[in-house]
Motif scaffolding. Sequence first.
Motif, short mmCIF file in Angstrom:
data_model
loop_
_atom_site.label_atom_id
_atom_site.label_comp_id
_atom_site.label_asym_id
_atom_site.label_seq_id
_atom_site.Cartn_x
_atom_site.Cartn_y
_atom_site.Cartn_z
N ARG A 143 25.96 -40.00 31.55
CA ARG A 143 26.19 -39.00 32.61
C ARG A 143 25.79 -39.65 33.93
N ILE A 144 26.40 -39.19 35.00
CA ILE A 144 26.06 -39.69 36.33
C ILE A 144 25.88 -38.50 37.26
N VAL A 145 24.80 -38.51 38.03
CA VAL A 145 24.62 -37.49 39.07
C VAL A 145 24.46 -38.21 40.40
N LEU A 146 25.39 -37.95 41.30
CA LEU A 146 25.35 -38.58 42.62
C LEU A 146 24.95 -37.53 43.65
N VAL A 147 23.98 -37.88 44.47
CA VAL A 147 23.51 -36.97 45.52
C VAL A 147 23.94 -37.52 46.87
N ALA A 148 24.52 -36.66 47.72
CA ALA A 148 24.83 -37.07 49.09
C ALA A 148 24.47 -35.95 50.05
N LEU A 149 23.81 -36.34 51.13
CA LEU A 149 23.32 -35.38 52.12
C LEU A 149 23.75 -35.81 53.50
N GLY A 150 24.20 -34.88 54.29
CA GLY A 150 24.41 -35.14 55.71
C GLY A 150 25.81 -35.61 56.05
N GLU A 151 26.12 -35.35 57.30
CA GLU A 151 27.45 -35.64 57.85
C GLU A 151 27.81 -37.13 57.78
N ARG A 152 26.76 -37.99 57.87
CA ARG A 152 26.97 -39.43 57.86
C ARG A 152 27.66 -39.89 56.56
N LYS A 153 27.53 -39.07 55.49
CA LYS A 153 28.11 -39.45 54.20
C LYS A 153 29.46 -38.79 53.96
N ALA A 154 29.89 -37.91 54.88
CA ALA A 154 31.06 -37.07 54.61
C ALA A 154 32.33 -37.89 54.36
N GLU A 155 32.52 -38.94 55.13
CA GLU A 155 33.76 -39.73 54.96
C GLU A 155 33.72 -40.51 53.63
N ALA A 156 32.56 -41.07 53.31
CA ALA A 156 32.44 -41.79 52.03
C ALA A 156 32.66 -40.84 50.86
N VAL A 157 32.13 -39.63 50.98
CA VAL A 157 32.30 -38.63 49.91
C VAL A 157 33.77 -38.27 49.76
N ARG A 158 34.44 -38.07 50.90
CA ARG A 158 35.87 -37.73 50.84
C ARG A 158 36.65 -38.85 50.14
N ALA A 159 36.38 -40.09 50.54
CA ALA A 159 37.11 -41.22 49.94
C ALA A 159 36.79 -41.33 48.44
N ALA A 160 35.54 -41.07 48.08
CA ALA A 160 35.15 -41.18 46.67
C ALA A 160 35.82 -40.11 45.81
N VAL A 161 35.95 -38.90 46.37
CA VAL A 161 36.43 -37.77 45.56
C VAL A 161 37.94 -37.61 45.65
N GLU A 162 38.46 -37.75 46.87
CA GLU A 162 39.88 -37.41 47.08
C GLU A 162 40.74 -38.61 47.43
N GLY A 163 40.10 -39.74 47.70
CA GLY A 163 40.87 -40.94 48.04
C GLY A 163 41.44 -41.58 46.79
N PRO A 164 42.26 -42.61 46.98
CA PRO A 164 42.76 -43.35 45.82
C PRO A 164 41.63 -44.18 45.21
N LEU A 165 41.79 -44.56 43.96
CA LEU A 165 40.87 -45.52 43.36
C LEU A 165 41.02 -46.81 44.14
N SER A 166 39.96 -47.26 44.77
CA SER A 166 40.12 -48.44 45.62
C SER A 166 38.80 -49.18 45.74
N VAL A 167 38.85 -50.50 45.70
CA VAL A 167 37.62 -51.28 45.89
C VAL A 167 37.10 -51.11 47.31
N GLU A 168 37.91 -50.56 48.21
CA GLU A 168 37.43 -50.30 49.58
C GLU A 168 36.37 -49.20 49.57
N CYS A 169 36.44 -48.30 48.59
CA CYS A 169 35.38 -47.29 48.42
C CYS A 169 34.87 -47.44 46.98
N PRO A 170 33.83 -48.26 46.79
CA PRO A 170 33.36 -48.51 45.42
C PRO A 170 33.07 -47.22 44.64
#
Length: 256
Positions: free
Chosen positions: A191-218
């Motif tokens: 199991r994996i639980v990832l925690v993200a807090l704050g606006e500074r992480k919003a773009e990385a979270v978007r890319a991780a969840v809704e972006g394509p599978l890409s090495v640009e967003c590990p």
Amino acid sequence: MRVVVLPTPAEVGEAAAAEIAAVVAERPDAVLGLATGDSPLGAYTALARRVERGELDLSRASGFALDEYVGLDPADPRSYRTVIDRTVTAPLRMRPAAVRVPDGAAADLAAAAEEYERAIEESGVDIQVLGIGANGHIGFNEPGSAFATHTRVVELSERTRRDNARFFPALADVPTHAVTQGLGTILRARRIVLVALGERKAEAVRAAVEGPLSVECPASVLQTHPDTVLVLDEAAAARLDRAGLQSRDLASAAQA
Ligand code: F6R
């Protein structure tokens, strides 16, 4: 991938702690994968409260930290060895010998990294705790890291060094390299639980969840993991398409 959005960092910490506590309740000798950084601190504090109240016993559990800087003495207050001892091992009353951190001061770093990978593979990880870098890294797997990577020495990106400069006197003092579990290592966790807090992480979270599978967003590789939950505050979730929902399950939404 399940995404849970909660109003405050305190609620995020409680929710992530509940995920971990549930695994330990089922398996008292659970193996925990441990992240450092600010994101999981609320979860560790919430777990420590449960331990203090006698509701949770981690004395039979063990752990593997995600990463460690290269070149810092393990006793250095900035080393992840020290951070894990202070924020996890001691407050959660885990056995010190059962909580391992990669050896960033080894004479033969490659051999030490290989041995660490083997130890993780042998024991398995029941639940892996992750944060996410503003550039989408997990562990110190920076953009460009191959999805099949194992524990190894990596060069830190400029952005990561700048982000972590807050712990050092100056940017020049931030190590240039680290030993990190690979993306392939992380993906083996049950199991994996990832925690993200704050606006500074919003773009990385978007890319991780809704972006394509890409090495640009590990972190996008987590889309391929069968049992991952992201626990976010509203600021970190702000760029998700349907942000604002308390909780949603992308897997079931995709099937609908
Ligand atoms: C820490 C780690 C990193 C952090 C990430 C976020 O062991 O591997 O990937 O999780 O840099 O850091 P924070 O939580 O401090 O924003």
